[in-house]
Structures are given as C-alpha cells and as structure tokens.
Scaffold this motif. Structure first.
Motif, mmCIF file in Angstrom:
data_model
loop_
_atom_site.group_PDB
_atom_site.id
_atom_site.type_symbol
_atom_site.label_atom_id
_atom_site.label_comp_id
_atom_site.label_asym_id
_atom_site.label_seq_id
_atom_site.Cartn_x
_atom_site.Cartn_y
_atom_site.Cartn_z
ATOM 1 N N GLY A 1 0.832 -1.193 0.000
ATOM 2 C CA GLY A 1 0.000 0.000 0.000
ATOM 3 C C GLY A 1 0.865 1.240 0.000
ATOM 4 N N PHE A 2 0.222 2.395 0.043
ATOM 5 C CA PHE A 2 0.993 3.630 -0.036
ATOM 6 C C PHE A 2 1.828 3.882 1.213
ATOM 7 C CE2 PHE A 2 -3.008 4.987 1.809
ATOM 8 C CZ PHE A 2 -2.632 5.911 2.760
ATOM 9 N N ASP A 3 1.480 3.231 2.348
ATOM 10 C CA ASP A 3 2.265 3.468 3.559
ATOM 11 C C ASP A 3 2.660 2.172 4.272
ATOM 12 O OD1 ASP A 3 -0.251 2.796 4.406
ATOM 13 O OD2 ASP A 3 -0.433 4.425 5.857
ATOM 14 N N GLY A 4 2.795 1.080 3.522
ATOM 15 C CA GLY A 4 3.218 -0.179 4.125
ATOM 16 C C GLY A 4 2.531 -1.370 3.481
ATOM 17 N N VAL A 5 2.690 -2.531 4.103
ATOM 18 C CA VAL A 5 2.086 -3.755 3.582
ATOM 19 C C VAL A 5 0.687 -3.902 4.162
ATOM 20 C CG1 VAL A 5 2.251 -6.274 3.489
ATOM 21 C CG2 VAL A 5 4.307 -4.875 3.244
ATOM 22 N N TYR A 6 -0.281 -4.116 3.287
ATOM 23 C CA TYR A 6 -1.672 -4.312 3.674
ATOM 24 C C TYR A 6 -2.013 -5.793 3.526
ATOM 25 C CZ TYR A 6 -2.193 0.763 2.762
ATOM 26 O OH TYR A 6 -2.071 2.123 2.752
ATOM 27 N N ILE A 7 -2.975 -6.229 4.325
ATOM 28 C CA ILE A 7 -3.470 -7.598 4.228
ATOM 29 C C ILE A 7 -4.970 -7.543 3.972
ATOM 30 C CG2 ILE A 7 -3.929 -9.729 5.511
ATOM 31 C CD1 ILE A 7 -1.239 -9.363 6.853
ATOM 32 N N LYS A 8 -5.409 -8.363 3.023
ATOM 33 C CA LYS A 8 -6.829 -8.453 2.697
ATOM 34 C C LYS A 8 -7.187 -9.933 2.606
ATOM 35 C CE LYS A 8 -7.868 -7.524 -1.631
ATOM 36 N NZ LYS A 8 -8.205 -6.815 -2.873
ATOM 37 N N ILE A 9 -8.190 -10.357 3.360
ATOM 38 C CA ILE A 9 -8.702 -11.726 3.268
ATOM 39 C C ILE A 9 -10.139 -11.625 2.770
ATOM 40 C CG2 ILE A 9 -9.233 -13.863 4.496
ATOM 41 C CD1 ILE A 9 -7.087 -13.106 6.549
ATOM 42 N N GLU A 10 -10.422 -12.302 1.670
ATOM 43 C CA GLU A 10 -11.754 -12.249 1.070
ATOM 44 C C GLU A 10 -12.328 -13.645 0.921
ATOM 45 O OE1 GLU A 10 -11.798 -8.631 -1.982
ATOM 46 O OE2 GLU A 10 -10.164 -10.030 -2.367
ATOM 47 N N TRP A 11 -13.640 -13.754 1.155
ATOM 48 C CA TRP A 11 -14.338 -15.022 0.969
ATOM 49 C C TRP A 11 -15.816 -14.747 0.747
ATOM 50 C CZ3 TRP A 11 -13.042 -12.939 5.534
ATOM 51 C CH2 TRP A 11 -13.926 -12.962 6.608
ATOM 52 N N THR A 12 -16.523 -15.757 0.261
ATOM 53 C CA THR A 12 -17.956 -15.657 0.008
ATOM 54 C C THR A 12 -18.640 -16.862 0.636
ATOM 55 O OG1 THR A 12 -17.522 -14.545 -2.093
ATOM 56 C CG2 THR A 12 -19.726 -15.454 -1.791
ATOM 57 N N LYS A 13 -19.786 -16.611 1.251
ATOM 58 C CA LYS A 13 -20.558 -17.699 1.843
ATOM 59 C C LYS A 13 -22.037 -17.346 1.765
ATOM 60 C CE LYS A 13 -21.132 -20.404 6.047
ATOM 61 N NZ LYS A 13 -20.731 -20.566 7.448
ATOM 62 N N ASP A 14 -22.826 -18.275 1.245
ATOM 63 C CA ASP A 14 -24.281 -18.101 1.173
ATOM 64 C C ASP A 14 -24.686 -16.772 0.540
ATOM 65 O OD1 ASP A 14 -24.562 -20.590 2.433
ATOM 66 O OD2 ASP A 14 -24.540 -19.675 4.422
ATOM 67 N N GLY A 15 -24.017 -16.399 -0.535
ATOM 68 C CA GLY A 15 -24.376 -15.184 -1.262
ATOM 69 C C GLY A 15 -23.901 -13.890 -0.635
ATOM 70 N N VAL A 16 -23.080 -13.988 0.404
ATOM 71 C CA VAL A 16 -22.544 -12.787 1.055
ATOM 72 C C VAL A 16 -21.041 -12.728 0.801
ATOM 73 C CG1 VAL A 16 -22.211 -11.567 3.249
ATOM 74 C CG2 VAL A 16 -24.310 -12.879 2.860
ATOM 75 N N ALA A 17 -20.569 -11.579 0.349
ATOM 76 C CA ALA A 17 -19.132 -11.358 0.150
ATOM 77 C C ALA A 17 -18.566 -10.732 1.419
ATOM 78 C CB ALA A 17 -18.899 -10.431 -1.035
ATOM 79 N N TYR A 18 -17.448 -11.302 1.909
ATOM 80 C CA TYR A 18 -16.805 -10.834 3.131
ATOM 81 C C TYR A 18 -15.384 -10.387 2.823
ATOM 82 C CZ TYR A 18 -20.496 -13.493 5.503
ATOM 83 O OH TYR A 18 -21.698 -13.983 5.929
ATOM 84 N N ALA A 19 -14.906 -9.417 3.614
ATOM 85 C CA ALA A 19 -13.509 -8.989 3.522
ATOM 86 C C ALA A 19 -13.034 -8.567 4.899
ATOM 87 C CB ALA A 19 -13.361 -7.827 2.547
ATOM 88 N N LEU A 20 -11.849 -9.010 5.252
ATOM 89 C CA LEU A 20 -11.170 -8.604 6.483
ATOM 90 C C LEU A 20 -9.859 -7.974 6.052
ATOM 91 C CD1 LEU A 20 -10.971 -8.746 9.654
ATOM 92 C CD2 LEU A 20 -9.644 -10.847 9.280
ATOM 93 N N THR A 21 -9.604 -6.747 6.502
ATOM 94 C CA THR A 21 -8.386 -6.065 6.073
ATOM 95 C C THR A 21 -7.616 -5.502 7.267
ATOM 96 O OG1 THR A 21 -9.555 -3.959 5.753
ATOM 97 C CG2 THR A 21 -9.352 -5.405 3.838
ATOM 98 N N ASN A 22 -6.318 -5.326 7.049
ATOM 99 C CA ASN A 22 -5.436 -4.692 8.010
ATOM 100 C C ASN A 22 -4.449 -3.835 7.235
ATOM 101 O OD1 ASN A 22 -2.458 -4.916 9.216
ATOM 102 N ND2 ASN A 22 -3.936 -4.563 10.844
ATOM 103 N N THR A 23 -4.248 -2.596 7.707
ATOM 104 C CA THR A 23 -3.303 -1.698 7.028
ATOM 105 C C THR A 23 -2.260 -1.128 7.981
ATOM 106 O OG1 THR A 23 -4.788 0.190 7.316
ATOM 107 C CG2 THR A 23 -4.990 -1.050 5.252
ATOM 108 N N ASP A 24 -2.143 -1.719 9.192
ATOM 109 C CA ASP A 24 -1.174 -1.156 10.136
ATOM 110 C C ASP A 24 -0.094 -2.147 10.550
ATOM 111 O OD1 ASP A 24 -2.488 -2.792 11.982
ATOM 112 O OD2 ASP A 24 -3.142 -1.144 13.280
ATOM 113 N N GLY A 25 0.222 -3.102 9.667
ATOM 114 C CA GLY A 25 1.397 -3.923 9.884
ATOM 115 C C GLY A 25 1.201 -5.282 10.525
ATOM 116 N N ALA A 26 -0.035 -5.754 10.678
ATOM 117 C CA ALA A 26 -0.232 -7.107 11.207
ATOM 118 C C ALA A 26 0.394 -8.114 10.249
ATOM 119 C CB ALA A 26 -1.716 -7.410 11.370
ATOM 120 N N ASP A 27 0.907 -9.216 10.782
ATOM 121 C CA ASP A 27 1.444 -10.229 9.879
ATOM 122 C C ASP A 27 0.331 -11.178 9.440
ATOM 123 O OD1 ASP A 27 1.162 -12.284 11.855
ATOM 124 O OD2 ASP A 27 3.184 -11.945 12.564
ATOM 125 N N ALA A 28 0.640 -12.007 8.457
ATOM 126 C CA ALA A 28 -0.366 -12.889 7.868
ATOM 127 C C ALA A 28 -0.940 -13.864 8.888
ATOM 128 C CB ALA A 28 0.230 -13.637 6.674
#
Length: 133
Positions: free
Chosen positions: A93-120
């Motif tokens: 990202g513009f100020d470091g490494v970002y993490i995005k986890i995406e998944w879909t279940k039962d017609g719902v799209a989900y995303a969990l993100t971190n932009t402040d340096g959490a590891d995988a």
C-alpha cells in the motif's frame, strides 16, 4: 472508525444489529476492543476493531462488486481456508504492507483487512475468529 478509502458515504451505526436490513450478520470477535460500526454506501456492513496492537476492518455485503476497499500492488496470494475459499492477499500500500482476506458464503461477500502492519498469521487468526473457521 472504519478504514474507509475513497469517498463512499458512510453512516455510523450503534451496533451490528443495524446490519439486519442489509441481510448480513457480522460483528467483531470476542477478544476485540474499540469496535465501531458503519454502513458504507448504503450496502456494505463494516465493523472496525482492534485485536492486540492492530486494527482490522471487517466488511460484508450481499451486493456484487468490491467489498474490501483496500488497494495496492499484489505481493502474494495464499489460500487461508479451503472450505470457504478464503484468500489472503498481501499488498504494497501507499504506507506499508496491507493484508486483505476475502471469501464468500451463502451469497454474502466478506472482507477482512489490516493496514497497520499485522502479519499474515495474526490476520488469519482474526479471520478464523470472525468467520467461525
């Protein structure tokens, strides 16, 4: 507050109960602190919260399209849960490494993100907590 990037309208709401009209059920994990709730663009439920030293943004929507709201140059892509098809993307990202986890279940799209340096591994643990995995 939610980690909203861009200019989408954001409506702060009191709790996860406000997401019911959107057809999604999400909340912060039990060990989270500083939870804040919002509805983005009238269709994306969003919970921002802290776990340990990091802030996460958890979103869900029944609408098609991009849910995460975090962008960057892809560094790596790994499957974190085969049952749900959840994929963890590390991005520059513009100020470091970002993490995005995406998944879909039962017609719902989900995303969990971190932009402040959490590891995988930390992000994957939060994913397991919010997804019930």
């Amino acid at each position: 507050p939610p980690l909203v990037q861009g200019t989408s309208p954001v409506e702060d709401v009191e709790s996860a109960a406000a997401f019911a009209p959107l057809g999604v059920v999400i909340d912060a994990p039990a060990d989270a602190s500083e939870a804040a709730y919002a509805i983005i663009n009238g269709e994306i439920a969003c919970v921002a919260f802290r776990v340990g030293d990091h802030t996460y943004d958890f979103r869900a929507s029944t609408k098609t399209g991009e849910v995460a709201g975090v962008y960057g140059e892809t560094l790596s892509v790994d499957t974190v849960d085969t049952a749900s098809g959840a994929v963890l993307t590390r991005m520059q990202g513009f100020d470091g490494v970002y993490i995005k986890i995406e998944w879909t279940k039962d017609g719902v799209a989900y995303a969990l993100t971190n932009t402040d340096g959490a590891d995988a591994d930390a992000a994957a643990a939060v994913f397991r907590a919010v997804s019930g995995g």
